[in-house]
Scaffold this active site. Structure first.
Site, PDB file in Angstrom:
ATOM      1  N   CYS A 212     -35.500  35.837  15.938  1.00 26.72           N
ATOM      2  CA  CYS A 212     -34.507  36.172  16.960  1.00 26.72           C
ATOM      3  C   CYS A 212     -33.262  36.815  16.367  1.00 26.72           C
ATOM      4  O   CYS A 212     -32.742  37.792  16.902  1.00 26.72           O
ATOM      5  CB  CYS A 212     -34.143  34.930  17.766  1.00 26.72           C
ATOM      6  SG  CYS A 212     -33.691  33.490  16.781  1.00 26.72           S
TER       7      CYS A 212
ATOM      8  N   ASN B  79     -31.988  34.420  22.610  1.00 21.47           N
ATOM      9  CA  ASN B  79     -32.944  34.139  21.542  1.00 21.47           C
ATOM     10  C   ASN B  79     -34.316  33.715  22.056  1.00 21.47           C
ATOM     11  O   ASN B  79     -35.330  33.966  21.404  1.00 21.47           O
ATOM     12  CB  ASN B  79     -32.406  33.048  20.611  1.00 21.47           C
ATOM     13  CG  ASN B  79     -32.026  31.783  21.344  1.00 21.47           C
ATOM     14  OD1 ASN B  79     -31.222  31.819  22.288  1.00 21.47           O
ATOM     15  ND2 ASN B  79     -32.580  30.656  20.949  1.00 21.47           N
TER      16      ASN B  79
ATOM     17  N   GLY C  70     -42.767  23.567  23.557  1.00 18.38           N
ATOM     18  CA  GLY C  70     -41.398  23.766  23.084  1.00 18.38           C
ATOM     19  C   GLY C  70     -40.635  24.757  23.947  1.00 18.38           C
ATOM     20  O   GLY C  70     -41.094  25.157  25.022  1.00 18.38           O
ATOM     21  N   TYR C  71     -39.482  25.147  23.474  1.00 19.81           N
ATOM     22  CA  TYR C  71     -38.617  25.987  24.303  1.00 19.81           C
ATOM     23  C   TYR C  71     -39.157  27.408  24.445  1.00 19.81           C
ATOM     24  O   TYR C  71     -39.152  27.980  25.533  1.00 19.81           O
ATOM     25  CB  TYR C  71     -37.199  26.007  23.745  1.00 19.81           C
ATOM     26  CG  TYR C  71     -36.490  24.679  23.850  1.00 19.81           C
ATOM     27  CD1 TYR C  71     -36.740  23.822  24.933  1.00 19.81           C
ATOM     28  CD2 TYR C  71     -35.575  24.269  22.895  1.00 19.81           C
ATOM     29  CE1 TYR C  71     -36.090  22.599  25.039  1.00 19.81           C
ATOM     30  CE2 TYR C  71     -34.918  23.052  23.003  1.00 19.81           C
ATOM     31  CZ  TYR C  71     -35.171  22.221  24.072  1.00 19.81           C
ATOM     32  OH  TYR C  71     -34.520  21.023  24.184  1.00 19.81           O
TER      33      TYR C  71
END
Lengths: 347, 347, 347, 347
Positions: free
Chosen positions: C145, C314, C11-12
């Site tokens: 975040c 974030n 994922g990111y």
């Protein structure tokens, strides 16, 4: 009032067809179908229709007879349902690619599409060029959005013999809404928001559509080198047509005259002139929501290139607006009826 | 036809006033003035007006008598020209901040604005709350765009006594078009494109406007804690009003009922309900170009917070559209005349 | 070299953890797991890792013993696999919400998460506040975040007794990457590109995280009124903290001094001063890719409000960067090692 | 340490040169000049340099002797100051267009630029093609950003004799940062945010640069048909090169082999292969901040077209990064020193 049903109305083009038809003074929206949203109100997937209608989506199979059917189903769907659907409407306007091409071209560019033994013959609904044929048409195929933009720019030059038909480059830039309402990785916002990617450098199906249309409307079949690039916008297409002079020009304004004279009487195509505006370039932004196409033409005399830029809103002039435009022509209504929106600026 | 002149029509709000008035069935645009664009056609700075008019901008001093004057000049300009301009029009609608506040509040929030000995008394033109006063008004001040959004959400709660007036936080998010058409560093695209900055955490002048309007319309003056944040869009405002319950709620839907009953008869304010849409949150995108405001309300019962979100297009419901709305009411025309556009989705 | 495995690296946040660790001078990336991409190279889903590694993703079950495990799996996954996974690594850094809260708060905010009889006790890894506890930590939970941004701004004010703890409003604005790499309707580009929507006006889980952390780090539990708004960006958070003076301020700069003295020795938190820059507001754009948080504070003395704005990326300061920061502290490495990137401007 | 001065360092390219040099292990930034920001700290206009330096801008005239001078002044400025500036540095790297072209081409494309009697001869600093000449160079001209992208894609095909040199179409798409840091109407955010406009269909000066470079590096001068289109991004260029096969290809992969073999040893140019990535198209987004260029090539065998797409960050690979790359080569340092940043995804 003409009773119009919209088949496959849950997507983006369908939403725009509904927006235009719900405000059209001569039309009653009789039905709108969507498998995904059946039973829901039109504004469930289409927030811009809040307050515009109390209609609810029906499933496709609930379609009833109507005066005109506008089909916004994905390519392949109307062909597949042709025998059930076609008897229900006196006239049909299809926004998919199913009937844009003749049998030979269709087989080549859509080899996997289900095909009836005899493909029904639709009028290719490029309004400014199909002309009188639309008035008598029973079945109309709305052009593909990028083909539409490219053709409005290219056809006048081919017809006037100004450009070499064997060497036309079309570099089309497009927003994300042309990909439809179904999410996937390439349309996921973090992946798409800054996208500047030539996602279809060769082999785009609009190639065949443009080539066929040059032959249909000018008698000369152009060879088109087409690429499509995704840019970071939602709506809008800019098609840049790079063509090459077939002969010495009378003067640098000859291509401009060819465009201007072609569209002089056509309310939805505007040929921009330098210095007439603080925004002298065709761009789709201020055309969002409108049925207009802006064109410009530039000449590199030294290198013999003629560049036409064509901007339009893929969901309106490139889809729903042309469907309504065709509807107006088919019904003998004023050409611009229901299509008067001028756009927003800035946007 | 009512003859309307638009003063200071070269900017963004002016362009939208022109767009709406040129399509308004009861209005003739008699003049449009702009120092910068004097002599140019309306579509020179306003590409979305191509084909809509052949009128050209006049300089301000060329203003002639008219039925209604709509002034889009920057704050300070109409006050300064009041003695020359005011005799020329039976009615004046001003989009600047010049006449939104009473003398005391004006002096406090705009200490450097030139002020005549007697500030003319304008009706504060928040249509859903000014009501009958607008029908008889000679002079109308259009509310500030962020104040407008916040007030539509806040006023029903204050009037119903649901929230503590001494503690209201308004966190407003805004696109770039509210800053006008004049370039500077902060609006330079490379600096603004990804901006997410609270550019006015305290001291924003709309604070005073909201506080004064709560008193005017509900009899209770709220203390408003206002911050404004620039977000990466061009059009649109989202105002988030954080308010706190003044007493135990009857039930969690009491604030929703207060909003819904307030706006039931008002065509331009929509109170969204959960699950009624695939897009259940107020957001300005699909409202671009429309005169609509979408509202929602949420309750944190445990902590006693009531959150209202209000979305609108700063250039239309927050400026030009409200001017036309006020015009309709002043002239006794149907409230929605010329304001029927429903918006675009996706955008 | 410390051998680090990254669990759930497709994922990111995982991609950013990999980017940072692959360039970290004291770390060897031993394994990266992803069910979806098992067998593929790291740069298959992460184009920015082209040329950076020849490693391929393993399935989760292939995880082998390592020195440090960084888990980027979605909330609920590490809890579920705790008994298999925890013996494999001497130290674990988790980016999910599984271990950020104590048992009571966890049960309240994540009632459906599977929970072992005894929740392992993680250090809440807000580096500037966890301090020495991180150096000795075996297990670290990286803060959420938005909580991270809000806390960096809020904690100095609470600790200094400057603000009323029972009334803190946090209005957080966030880009789309926080929603992860899985497409859905709300993240579909045409729906998200112009989004300005308060998608979580109340009930956001970071509320509990912020409240708990104020108690943990200052001894005073604040009541936090939290809302989250989606804005049209990919990366970045701006948290606006609206707090209210608990007592008369010494002078208008007292809150600024509280922030500045708190972070004087902390390399990743910058307190911006007015006029020191042409871009004097905290905004996440130029912080993209960095482990920095920019803070500013403003005071409305008349109304008693203190506004802190906190901006960060974030995916880095709000996730992967803090994981590496914690890793550095746990390993006794220089605090900024591998985190030296300063950001890009314009972006 | 090599002492480097940066002339005209207040703009966007200058900011990126400073970012790279301040982190470069073999360089000391001795001076940075800016008329506009003289006396201010480097981070005043460049927020991403916060904490990176305590240096302040000097006025141009305060330039002192240094080892290497990097000039980021606008085109025309270095030529004008040549006699004063050139004696101050043993080596000069210029990012403007002043010295990219030989005298004949320069006079044709920049007829109004002030020109000394004898134009100093600079090496055209396309690193992958200038090769050994850069190592010995005293003066280097960094290529234009769009020319740079187009040339990396085009040169291998021309050199291999694969394409017809007399017919090359380059359709370049560019973000707004290439236009520099000075605001004007076309870069005003409300006008630029949704821009998709072919602002230079013909006559772009990079035409001459590309044509001259094909001759310089391959011996064959191509005729280039160049258009530049503004797209809604800040950083990044995508150049689409439409070329036409000069002879039958051995097979469809012949162009790919030509590109791959050309750049096999070059660390900053990546030739993408289909299916190797979930993001298989060159796009500038994930290359932001990096010195990398991604290339792809596609073939339409039926129509004889070869399409190369080239993506890069105009401010880094297209400007500042190439300056540092050239600096490394000139100083005999490792080619990638100070240029290791891999980019961010998503962005």
């Amino acid at each position: 009032m003409t009773r119009v049903a919209v088949l496959g109305a849950g997507g983006y083009a369908g939403g725009e067809v509904l927006r235009l038809l719900l405000a059209h003074p001569a039309v009653e929206v009789a039905q709108a179908t969507s498998e995904q949203h059946a039973g829901k109100r039109l504004d469930f997937p289409h927030p811009h229709l809040r307050g515009a209608s109390t209609l609810r989506f029906a499933p496709h199979d609930a379609l009833e007879p109507c005066d005109v059917l506008v089909s916004c189903m994905p390519s392949g769907e109307l062909i597949r349902r042709w025998s059930q659907v076609s008897p229900l409407a006196a006239r049909i306007i299809d926004l998919s690619a199913d009937f844009r091409l003749g049998p030979v071209d269709h087989a080549r560019w859509y080899p996997r599409a289900p095909r009836p033994a005899e493909l029904p013959e639709f009028v290719y609904g490029l309004p400014e060029w199909a002309g009188a044929r639309l008035k008598d048409a029973r079945w109309v195929a709305v052009p593909g959005c990028m083909a539409h933009a490219a053709l409005l720019g290219l056809l006048p030059l081919v017809r006037a013999g100004l450009v070499r038909p064997e060497m036309v480059v079309v570099d089309a830039k497009t927003g994300s809404s042309g990909g439809g309402a179904t999410p996937d990785r390439s349309s996921h916002h973090p992946e798409r928001a800054s996208a500047l990617r030539c996602y279809r450098p060769t082999g785009h199906r609009h190639t065949g559509e443009i080539e066929a249309a040059t032959e249909r409307f000018t008698g000369t079949r152009a060879t088109v080198h087409f690429s499509a690039t995704a840019v970071p916008s939602v709506r809008g297409i800019l098609a840049t047509v790079h063509a090459f002079a077939a002969r010495p020009l009378e003067d640098a304004n000859e291509p401009l005259r060819a465009l201007a004279s072609t569209y002089r009487e056509h309310p939805f195509v505007n040929v921009l002139r330098a210095n007439a505006s603080a925004s002298p370039f065709p761009e789709p932004g201020p055309l969002s929501g409108t049925n207009h196409c802006d064109l410009s033409v530039d000449v590199d005399a030294e290198r013999g290139r003629i560049v036409v830029n064509a901007a339009l809103d893929n969901l309106v002039k490139g889809a729903a607006g042309t469907a309504v435009h065709a509807l107006n022509l088919m019904l003998g209504r004023p050409e611009t009826e229901g299509l008067g929106f001028r756009g927003l600026h800035p946007l």
